[in-house]
Design an enzyme around this catalytic site. Structure first.
Site: not given
Length: 344
Positions: A80, A155, A179
């Site tokens: 990420k 996210s 997330s």
């Protein structure tokens, strides 16, 4: 015949360690997969094709020399884009950090590299991890691999989409209020938010310090546990890191569950839960019971206040952490004397 990019992390590392597979062949297969599907789902902000192939060659040389290889040797990992990677831009999917290149690695990256993992790229996310759809990225939205008109969750939607499309068997995400767990659910993979303090946050660009954790996403439970084995553990550079001795999570996956006791909060099955989801969860609980575990329904009455408390804490910490990206002290700025600020 199974494509190389479809192999699990466990299968890849075992085959490379046993000289049954070369890391370069596997990584080449992964890169080809990225070229085939990335334009459709947009899971990545940065793809590290050349770096990944060079590292694969290095691992192959180690394997041929009979050197000890790590538990993730040759395995492609997606990261990420709010986790710092030395020499590789880390944007948080924001224009403010569009060209930020960290001078150091996050602790989790150091641990991955120590175990001979190969970073295949940095994944898309909601800007500064504030979102649940991966639509707020400066670099464009990520799409759900199962239906391109749907969102992948957020996210950590880029990491989830990368694993779901087999552009990587495992990935790192971060989870503040869902997330990792939401994208894993939306994309039909496994996702885990570890206990707070179990995984070092050193090198994670902060959103809400007292809530967020780096965690693992994978196509199966074993790989998820294997990745957690690598990234967990005490880190003196993170003041919230905890010293705890635990067994290998991957080993625990393969043990029986006869003595396992499961608490099932009644509040989880309240208003708003889709009946189909409720049915599936209870089916899973019954399956665990058939395998020897026991369960008991419990009550967590304070959950009534959890969401309100979360928003107070998360938004307060976010406003403090993100205040530095004001274009004056740090981040993107516009140098144009003709700019009319009253138009904004």
């Amino acid at each position: 015949m199974v494509n190389l990019f479809e192999l699990s992390a466990k299968e890849i590392s075992e085959k490379i360690r046993n000289l049954e597979l070369e890391a370069t062949d596997y990584i080449s297969s992964v890169i080809q997969r990225v070229k085939e599907v990335e334009s459709k789902v947009h899971a990545f902000v940065t793809v590290l094709e050349e770096d990944a192939l060079e590292r694969a060659k290095e691992i192959d040389r180690k394997a041929r020399r009979g050197e000890k290889l790590g538990s993730l040797c040759g395995v492609a990992v997606a990261i990420k884009d709010n986790i710092c990677t030395k020499g590789v831009r880390t944007t948080c999917s924001s224009r403010m950090l569009k060209n930020f290149i960290p001078p150091y690695n996050a602790t989790v990256i150091e641990r991955l590299l120590k175990e001979d993992a190969i970073i295949i790229g940095k994944t898309n996310m909601d800007e500064f991890a504030m979102g649940s759809t991966t639509e707020t990225s400066f670099f464009g939205a990520t799409r759900n691999p199962w239906n391109l008109s749907y969102v992948p969750g957020g996210s950590s939607g880029g990491s989830a989409a990368a694993v779901s499309t087999r552009m990587a068997p495992i990935a790192l995400g971060s989870d503040t209020g869902g997330s990792i767990r939401c994208p894993a659910s939306y994309c039909n993979i496994i996702g885990l938010k570890p206990t707070y303090g179990l995984v070092s946050r050193y090198g994670l660009i902060a959103y809400a310090n007292s809530l967020e954790q780096i965690g693992s996403l994978a196509f199966n439970t074993y790989d998820c546990a294997l990745l957690l084995d690598v990234i967990s553990g005490y880190d003196p550079r993170d003041s919230t890191s905890i010293k705890i001795h635990s067994e290998s999570y991957a080993v625990c996956i393969e043990e029986d569950i006869e003595d396992l006791r499961i608490g099932v909060p009644r509040e989880f099955f309240g208003e708003g839960v889709d009946p189909r989801v409720k049915e599936r969860v209870w089916k899973a609980i019954k399956s665990l019971e058939d395998l020897g575990a026991s369960y008991k329904e419990i009550s967590l009455p304070t959950l009534e206040y959890a969401l309100a408390a979360y928003y107070i804490i998360a938004m307060s910490e976010a406003s403090s952490n993100l205040a530095r990206y004001d274009g004056l002290r740090y981040g993107f700025s516009v140098d144009d004397e003709r700019l009319d600020w009253s138009s904004f």
